[in-house]
Design a protein around this motif. Structure first.
Motif, PDB file in Angstrom:
ATOM      1  N   GLU A   1      32.871  52.391  34.272  1.00  0.00           N
ATOM      2  CA  GLU A   1      31.802  53.374  34.077  1.00  0.00           C
ATOM      3  C   GLU A   1      31.795  54.340  35.249  1.00  0.00           C
ATOM      4  N   SER A   2      31.223  55.497  35.026  1.00  0.00           N
ATOM      5  CA  SER A   2      31.051  56.460  36.125  1.00  0.00           C
ATOM      6  C   SER A   2      29.814  56.078  36.926  1.00  0.00           C
ATOM      7  N   ASP A   3      29.874  56.281  38.237  1.00  0.00           N
ATOM      8  CA  ASP A   3      28.691  56.105  39.083  1.00  0.00           C
ATOM      9  C   ASP A   3      28.802  57.122  40.208  1.00  0.00           C
TER      10      ASP A   3
ATOM     11  N   ARG B   1      44.446  50.832  29.539  1.00  0.00           N
ATOM     12  CA  ARG B   1      43.442  51.567  28.743  1.00  0.00           C
ATOM     13  C   ARG B   1      42.615  50.601  27.901  1.00  0.00           C
ATOM     14  N   GLY B   2      43.296  49.556  27.379  1.00  0.00           N
ATOM     15  CA  GLY B   2      42.574  48.575  26.570  1.00  0.00           C
ATOM     16  C   GLY B   2      41.924  47.478  27.401  1.00  0.00           C
TER      17      GLY B   2
ATOM     18  N   ALA C   1      34.544  57.430  35.763  1.00  0.00           N
ATOM     19  CA  ALA C   1      35.311  56.405  35.040  1.00  0.00           C
ATOM     20  C   ALA C   1      36.794  56.785  35.018  1.00  0.00           C
ATOM     21  N   GLU C   2      37.073  58.076  34.818  1.00  0.00           N
ATOM     22  CA  GLU C   2      38.486  58.501  34.722  1.00  0.00           C
ATOM     23  C   GLU C   2      39.197  58.328  36.057  1.00  0.00           C
ATOM     24  N   TYR C   3      38.499  58.617  37.150  1.00  0.00           N
ATOM     25  CA  TYR C   3      39.101  58.428  38.483  1.00  0.00           C
ATOM     26  C   TYR C   3      39.390  56.938  38.716  1.00  0.00           C
TER      27      TYR C   3
ATOM     28  N   ALA D   1      45.601  52.330  37.815  1.00  0.00           N
ATOM     29  CA  ALA D   1      47.033  52.472  37.519  1.00  0.00           C
ATOM     30  C   ALA D   1      47.841  52.541  38.813  1.00  0.00           C
ATOM     31  N   VAL D   2      47.321  53.297  39.796  1.00  0.00           N
ATOM     32  CA  VAL D   2      48.014  53.396  41.092  1.00  0.00           C
ATOM     33  C   VAL D   2      48.147  52.005  41.714  1.00  0.00           C
TER      34      VAL D   2
END
Ligand SMILES: Cc1cc2nc3c(=O)[nH]c(=O)nc-3n(C[C@H](O)[C@H](O)[C@H](O)COP(=O)(O)OP(=O)(O)OC[C@H]3O[C@@H](n4cnc5c(N)ncnc54)[C@H](O)[C@@H]3O)c2cc1C
Length: 276
Positions: free
Chosen positions: A248-250, A242-243, A255-257, A263-264
């Motif tokens: 960014e989203s595109d 997280r840090g 961004a969350e995906y 993490a995966v």
């Protein structure tokens, strides 16, 4: 659309290439495999007065072991990284990474120097060089300098290269007995640029994890590495992402995906680094 280029010159030597770059007063670029540059010229994303063709310079070729490094000439093509026995033995990360790049036709022309200079944030080789702690050798008419990979990539398609400099080679530390190299990425289709990718190296100094596709340049996951290298759990390392990462989203992914995929990949790569 046709490319907008005023001139072409085939460099006969490195000095000739430097002269050509100098005489064009900032209006020239070198062309190696042409796999990124020609596409960007055709799309009119760039416009050049002169293309300086460096493909035939023997000084930029060759793969060999010297002084504890595998030296890879800038004109080493992706297909050579995948198949050269010295690369497979001494830097298996690059042999694993090369087949993930684009498609066979692009891999048979695209070069290592071109990929690093192009600095696409979703490209495999820049992240690999950061994970490996490689050094990039660049030269101009004024002399030569070595740039650590972690300070070479400055932003979106931006590097520490000066206009007058050409990448000559890359020095990559040799894999020691017991070291592990792993790269994993998630793409929509085989051959696409990665949505998110992760290059990992485990050595006596600990793990080094370099992400690609999560920022405007490849990113070393410093917080997660600190946790893993001081005996912390993978769960804690994943939380530290997280840090470390600020994607960014595109149109390809939110961004969350991307955070989720990062993490995966961390979990998958750590399993491979510790089990292989
Ligand atoms: C459809 C498609 C899909 C692709 N998919 C991927 C992918 O999944 N992953 C990936 O990593 N790449 C991908 N690529 C890019 C490909 O790997 C290119 O080969 C690579 O990025 C550039 O290498 P090149 O030798 O073709 O460079 P060029 O196109 O010749 O040059 C690219 C840039 O680098 C500069 N340059 C080249 N060589 C040097 C040098 N020695 N010193 C200084 N500057 C130099 C040029 O001036 C130019 O600005 C894809 C390309 C295409 C067209």
């Amino acid at each position: 659309m046709k490319a907008s280029v005023a001139g072409y010159a085939r460099a006969q030597s490195l000095d000739h290439a430097f002269n050509l770059l100098h005489s064009a007063l900032g209006e020239a670029v070198v062309i190696a495999g042409g796999q990124s540059l020609v596409a960007s010229l055709n799309l009119r994303l760039s416009e050049e007065a002169l293309l300086v063709d460096i493909r035939h310079l023997p000084e930029l070729r060759g793969i060999g072991v010297r002084d504890g490094f595998l030296r890879l000439g800038a004109l080493t093509r992706h297909v050579e990284l995948a198949s050269d026995p010295l690369v497979g033995e001494h830097v298996p990360l690059l042999a694993q990474a090369a087949p993930l790049i684009a498609h066979a036709a692009i891999r048979s022309r695209g070069t290592l120097g071109g990929s690093l200079a192009n600095a696409d944030p979703a490209a495999e080789l820049p992240a690999c060089m950061i994970a490996l702690g490689a050094e990039i050798l660049v030269r101009s008419a004024q002399g030569e300098r070595r740039i650590p990979a972690h300070s070479f990539f400055e932003g979106l398609f931006t590097t520490a290269l000066e206009e007058s400099e050409i990448i000559i080679a890359v020095d990559v530390p040799l894999k020691a007995a017991g070291d592990q190299h792993v790269i994993q990425e998630l793409t929509r289709r085989s051959g696409d640029y990665a949505i998110v990718g992760l290059a990992g190296v485990k050595s006596v100094n600990g793990v080094r994890l370099a992400y690609f596709g999560v920022s405007d340049k490849p990113v070393l996951a410093a917080g997660a590495m600190d946790i893993l290298n001081s005996g912390g759990s993978i769960d804690d390392a994943v939380a530290a992402l997280r840090g470390d990462l600020d994607p960014e989203s595109d149109p390809h992914a939110s961004a969350e995906y991307r955070r989720h995929l990062a993490a995966v990949l961390m979990r998958r790569v750590m399993v491979d680094l510790t089990n292989s």
